[in-house]
Enzyme design. Structure first.
Site, PDB file in Angstrom:
ATOM      1  N   HIS A 196      -9.713 -16.309 -16.574  1.00  0.00           N
ATOM      2  CA  HIS A 196      -9.880 -17.355 -15.718  1.00  0.00           C
ATOM      3  C   HIS A 196      -9.040 -18.615 -15.948  1.00  0.00           C
ATOM      4  CE1 HIS A 196     -14.305 -16.672 -14.241  1.00  0.00           C
ATOM      5  NE2 HIS A 196     -13.564 -15.963 -13.329  1.00  0.00           N
ATOM      6  N   GLU A 439       2.914   4.856   7.968  1.00  0.00           N
ATOM      7  CA  GLU A 439       3.680   4.745   6.534  1.00  0.00           C
ATOM      8  C   GLU A 439       4.405   6.084   6.044  1.00  0.00           C
ATOM      9  OE1 GLU A 439       1.379   3.456   3.154  1.00  0.00           O
ATOM     10  OE2 GLU A 439      -0.486   4.398   4.145  1.00  0.00           O
ATOM     11  N   ASP A 463       5.735   3.087   1.557  1.00  0.00           N
ATOM     12  CA  ASP A 463       5.706   4.452   1.447  1.00  0.00           C
ATOM     13  C   ASP A 463       6.616   5.046   2.537  1.00  0.00           C
ATOM     14  OD1 ASP A 463       4.055   5.527  -0.383  1.00  0.00           O
ATOM     15  OD2 ASP A 463       2.178   4.406   0.709  1.00  0.00           O
ATOM     16  N   CYS A 510       2.797  -4.634   6.368  1.00  0.00           N
ATOM     17  CA  CYS A 510       2.177  -5.005   5.285  1.00  0.00           C
ATOM     18  C   CYS A 510       3.053  -4.426   4.052  1.00  0.00           C
ATOM     19  CB  CYS A 510       0.805  -4.686   5.102  1.00  0.00           C
ATOM     20  SG  CYS A 510       0.386  -2.945   5.175  1.00  0.00           S
TER      21      CYS A 510
END
Ligand code: PEP
Ligand code: MG
Length: 583
Positions: A196, A439, A463, A510
């Protein structure tokens, strides 16, 4: 003076220079002593008072968090407050005091040890680091019991302004207080990329390096340090040349981030009025903090594999639903694309479900192939995604499709999952949008056929490049072949974009290429309008979108698919980038 360089994990970017302030605060040392029977209730009262003071202390700090820091920061304090209010910390020690007739500190220590042991036994590294939260919450109470002020020691007359704090570990509360005192960086011996305090440092924009072994032993109070929060380097006694180098980088970084901040609230619309969607890729829940910070407009790729890794038991449908729901809630109405499991190769399950791992696992039973082979793995995820889609704008994305059979099988399983949920009376989104990742070269080549059955495409260049060029993305020996601007890759990207547009479905990208500012203009020119990337890259890509003239870029890029090699493509990319408007 000799130069000393220490290496840790860089968890919050930025360069800082300043004097070291060593914070020697190990675990408070605690001994057991017996309390006479008639004083037991007074000891219980002492514990209760310390607990109340500690709670008040955290509330005070939480309320002092500057308005402009991300909302999530307050939640760290809420977590610690919840822990303090939990029976395990607020009640159990009282039982121990009464049963053993011991002092409050000892009772609390026994309970802390028991809780920490539970967290330590967990396989998941994220949950394992939650033992830090138990420690922070308990230490806060212990210091009050031991009459050690909760205020951090100050650095003498000058305060902590401009100092680099060196500590064994820091609680989130310490980090916020230290930021108020004006520290410029911190370095700790413990802590990891998901603790954290680390997440807080990133949100607060404090450069930080964690996991520097024996740091308190090597560095001296007041000596001059350079901290590189990106590369995880701490340098003591740096020579003039290094200092000049880091000063230069510091100025550059400050300038860059100030410039980029200007773009944060502005829409991603090009110079000639073309709207572009810039979404974020998310792997861990803490990525959401950065997402809010850069004002990304949603999540274009949520990699669910991370929920499944480093554990022996698979997360069941309910656990998945609750994880997905947390992201939906954090997004407050912004879209979320959940990718179904992409396990295999670099992202392995703790217990491998494929039996013997084949030699070239990138071409083996991974992602959708593994899921179709193993419905017990796949079905609960499909059900969880369908269910969470009833609660917000969620879509589903299938990775590594290479044939229509796979797509039909996957869609059939989705239908089965819907029927089951309908029979069970559970709410779900019957019209959820289902997209596919492009991909594998086969999917790009047959994108027109795939487009008939899918609601959107997302091009996974990570990929796509490796499969098109037969260059393993994990193998350094062939990374010189791994080139997103190889004409073969660009032709496949272009085919996917055109097929999607012809079929009237959105096409996104992406893979890492989408977040590489160098290629933003090239991709805009190829017709890409939806990008999903690491959150930190959003402002820079947005700046380029705003400066670009998309119409001109389309014209400039028209001939790129005919270029003979990557060398000519890169020259074109240079040209596109050297003209600000892209014209
Ligand atoms: C890709 O292949 O481009 C992609 C986004 O997926 P991953 O990196 O998770 O394989
Ligand atoms: Mg991929």
């Amino acid at each position: 003076m000799a130069t000393l360089g220490l290496k840790g994990v860089g968890v919050s970017r930025g360069i800082a220079m300043g004097k070291a302030h060593l914070l020697q605060r190990n675990q408070p040392s605690i001994r057991e002593y017996l309390i006479e029977a008639h004083l037991i209730e007074a000891e219980v009262g002492r514990f209760n008072r310390a607990l109340a003071v500690a709670q008040q202390h955290l509330i005070t700090i939480r309320d002092r968090i500057p308005q402009n820091t991300p909302v999530d920061i307050a939640s760290f304090f809420d977590t610690h407050l919840l822990m303090m209010a939990d029976k395990a910390i607020s009640q159990k020690p009282i039982e121990v005091i009464r049963q053993r007739g011991c002092n409050a500190e000892w009772a609390l220590k026994l309970q802390r040890d028991a809780l920490v042991a539970v967290f330590e036994a967990m396989d998941d590294p994220y949950l394992r680091t939650r033992k830090d939260d138990v420690n922070h919450a308990v230490n806060c109470i212990q210091r009050i019991l031991l009459n050690q002020s909760e205020r951090l020691p100050s650095a003498g007359d000058g305060g902590l302004e401009g100092r680099i704090v060196i500590a064994d570990d820091l609680a989130p509360a310490d980090t916020v207080m230290l930021q108020h005192e004006g520290i410029v960086a911190f370095v700790t011996e413990y802590g990891g990329p998901t603790s954290h305090t680390t997440i807080l440092a990133r949100s607060l924009g404090i450069p930080a390096v964690v996991g520097v072994k024996h740091v308190l032993r090597y560095l001296e109070q007041g000596e001059h340090l350079v901290v590189d929060g990106h590369h995880g380097v701490v340098i003591a006694g740096a020579d003039e040349r290094s200092i000049r180098h880091y000063r230069h980088r510091q100025t550059q970084e400050r300038h860059d981030s100030a410039e980029l901040n200007k773009f944060k609230e502005l829409p991603a619309v090009s110079h000639d009025g073309v709207a572009v969607t810039l979404l974020a890729n998310v792997e861990l829940p803490e990525d959401m903090v950065m997402l809010a910070r850069v004002a990304a407009k949603g999540v274009g790729l949520y990699r669910t594999e991370y929920l499944f890794m480093n554990r022996t038991e698979l997360p069941d449908e309910e656990e998945q639903l609750s994880s997905y729901r947390n992201i939906v809630l954090a997004l407050k109405g912004a879209p979320l694309t959940i990718r179904t499991l992409d396990l295999g190769v670099d992202k392995e399950l703790h217990s491998d479900r494929r039996g013997v791992v084949p030699t070239n696992s990138a071409l083996g039973l991974r992602a959708i192939r593994l899921c179709l082979r193993d419905p017990a793995l796949f079905k609960p995820q499909l059900r969880a995604i369908l269910r969470v889609a009833a609660e917000g704008p969620v879509s589903m994305m299938l990775p590594m499709l290479s044939s229509m059979q796979e797509l039909h099988q996957a869609l059939e399983l989705v239908e089965q999952a819907k029927q089951e949920l309908r029979r069970e009376g559970k709410s779900f989104d019957a019209n959820i949008e289902i997209g596919g990742m492009i991909e594998v070269p086969a999917a790009a080549l047959c994108a027109d056929t795939f487009a008939r059955y899918l609601d959107f495409f997302s091009i996974g260049t990570n990929d796509l490049v490796q499969y098109t060029l037969a260059a393993d993305r994990l193998d350094n020996a062939v990374n010189y072949l791994y080139q997103p601007t190889h004409p073969a890759v660009l032709r496949l990207i272009s085919m996917a974009i055109k097929a999607g547009h012809k079929a009237g479905i959105p096409v996104s990208m992406c893979g890492e290429m989408a977040g590489e500012p160098r290629y933003t203009r090239l991709l805009l020119g190829l017709g890409l309008r939806h990008f999903s990337m690491q959150p930190v890259m959003v402002p820079e890509v947005k700046r380029i979108v705003q400066e670009s003239d998309v119409d001109e870029l389309v014209k400039k890029v028209r001939g790129v698919l005919q270029l003979p090699s990557m060398v000519e493509v890169e020259t074109l990319v240079e040209r596109l980038n050297s003209r600000k408007t892209g014209s």
